[in-house]
Enzyme design. Structure first.
Site, short mmCIF file in Angstrom:
data_model
loop_
_atom_site.label_atom_id
_atom_site.label_comp_id
_atom_site.label_asym_id
_atom_site.label_seq_id
_atom_site.Cartn_x
_atom_site.Cartn_y
_atom_site.Cartn_z
N LEU A 198 -17.23 -86.13 -6.18
CA LEU A 198 -16.78 -85.70 -7.50
C LEU A 198 -16.18 -84.30 -7.44
CD1 LEU A 198 -16.77 -86.74 -10.47
CD2 LEU A 198 -18.56 -85.06 -10.88
N TRP A 199 -14.94 -84.20 -7.96
CA TRP A 199 -14.31 -82.92 -8.22
C TRP A 199 -14.90 -82.44 -9.56
CZ3 TRP A 199 -12.54 -86.04 -4.69
CH2 TRP A 199 -11.52 -85.71 -3.80
N VAL A 236 -20.18 -83.10 -3.72
CA VAL A 236 -19.59 -82.42 -4.87
C VAL A 236 -18.55 -81.42 -4.39
CG1 VAL A 236 -20.01 -80.90 -6.85
CG2 VAL A 236 -21.68 -82.67 -6.26
N LYS A 237 -17.36 -81.54 -4.94
CA LYS A 237 -16.31 -80.56 -4.66
C LYS A 237 -16.28 -79.56 -5.82
CE LYS A 237 -11.34 -79.81 -4.32
NZ LYS A 237 -9.98 -80.37 -4.58
N GLN A 238 -16.38 -78.27 -5.48
CA GLN A 238 -16.43 -77.26 -6.52
C GLN A 238 -15.60 -76.03 -6.11
OE1 GLN A 238 -16.38 -76.02 -9.57
NE2 GLN A 238 -18.30 -77.17 -9.92
#
Length: 349
Positions: A198-199, A236-238
């Site tokens: 998830l972005w 998780v992409k953050q």
């Protein structure tokens, strides 16, 4: 180590010797070669999901390290193809995107249905594919912060993707619908054996004030991460945290004074450590984005990788800094990022 310190310049000592005190490393589930066995295998993920995640971790120069270096190229939809690829027109051809990921030693390549689909029979068995399911597009005027499904989970499965990716703009007017859509897509992907990324971005005009842009505050992005793992994102992409105090500045939502007085500080590694803490204390890996391309990309990429790794993050996902350069320079930048995660001298803070 000397090369990494050289890239960091005057920040080398501050970044390489810092110790996180508010959230000590001992309380975290840290990346490592056994991460799937030690952490993910305890979850409800199916064996086929574990297999695909392990395939992702076992590819490229970082294979077997527990860290990830991903090449994401979905900017042609959200930023326009011209804005993305005119600086280096060879990347209008999707095959060169996949070639860069392979030559650059990446664990996988994340892109659109069109990009991956047009070359899937040649490359899906040579490098793990991550199909990005939804996008924002800027031909709608005026622009709005929304994400539209461009692809289905079945299409990802049929082309041989090991994972699907999606964006939720947390804080936007459409975020509730996006959460529902992505949650259902992730459930379906897990059922078919694919991993999920998830972005987890924040988007709201109120998050940017005259004093600071709190879209990159540790507390707001940390909460976005917590929502991401709630819908079972495997990774998780953050964006890397650059400040803190978003909840207090916008005077909305709930937080605790301890977030700012005890758990974090102004140090960049402490800010990113709080982002990792919101990913179930590292049970779900967090990768930071590399940011926009500029004049100081190699230094910035190495700096981001050092902060991410020392904070307990799982890697870097860098696109424009790599593909908007001549091919060989893009490979060099990706390898420099990977060298940080391969270095035994860059330790967890």
């Amino acid at each position: 180590m000397s090369d990494i310190a050289k890239f960091l310049g005057n920040e080398a000592n501050a970044l390489l010797s810092h110790v996180c005190k508010g959230l000590p490393k001992e309380g975290f589930h840290l990346p490592g070669p056994d991460f799937i066995d030690r952490v993910v295998a305890l979850s409800d993920r199916k064996p086929s999901v574990l297999r695909n995640l392990q395939a992702l971790y076992n590819h490229g120069r970082l294979a077997g390290s527990g860290y990830l270096s991903l090449l994401p190229v979905d900017q042609g939809v959200e930023h326009s193809a011209g804005a993305s690829f005119a600086p280096n027109p060879q990347f209008f051809d999707p095959e060169n995107i996949v070639k860069l990921a392979i030559e650059g030693g990446c664990n996988g390549v994340a892109s659109t249905l069109g990009v991956l689909g047009i070359v899937s029979r040649r490359y899906a068995h040579k490098i793990p594919f991550i199909l990005k399911l939804n996008h924002n597009e800027l031909l709608t005027y005026p622009n709005k912060y929304d994400q539209t499904l461009f692809a289905s989970v079945e299409q990802a499965f049929d082309m041989g993707a090991c994972a699907v990716g999606a964006t939720v703009f947390f804080g936007s007017e459409a975020s509730r619908r996006q959460i529902e859509e992505v949650s259902e897509a992730f459930r379906h992907a897990h059922k078919l054996g694919m991993a999920t990324i998830l972005w987890a971005y924040t988007r709201n005009t109120a998050f940017k004030t005259a004093d600071a842009d709190y879209h990159v505050s540790a507390d707001l992005t940390g909460q976005a991460n917590h929502l991401a793992v709630t819908i079972e994102a495997d990774i998780v992409k953050q964006k890397m945290a650059e400040n803190n105090g978003g909840f207090n500045a916008i005077k909305f939502g709930k937080t605790s004074p301890k977030v700012y007085s005890e758990l974090t500080s102004d140090h960049p590694i402490d800010l990113v450590r709080y982002q990792v803490a919101n990913c179930y204390m590292g049970r779900v890996g967090m990768i930071n984005s590399g940011g926009e391309s500029g004049k100081d990309d190699l230094h910035q990429a190495v700096r981001t990788a050092v902060i991410n790794k020392r904070a307990g993050g799982m890697g870097l996902i860098s696109g424009r800094k790599a593909f908007q350069k001549p091919f060989a320079e893009g490979v060099t930048l990706l390898n420099a990022i990977q060298d940080v995660y391969l270095s035994k001298d860059v330790t967890i803070a």
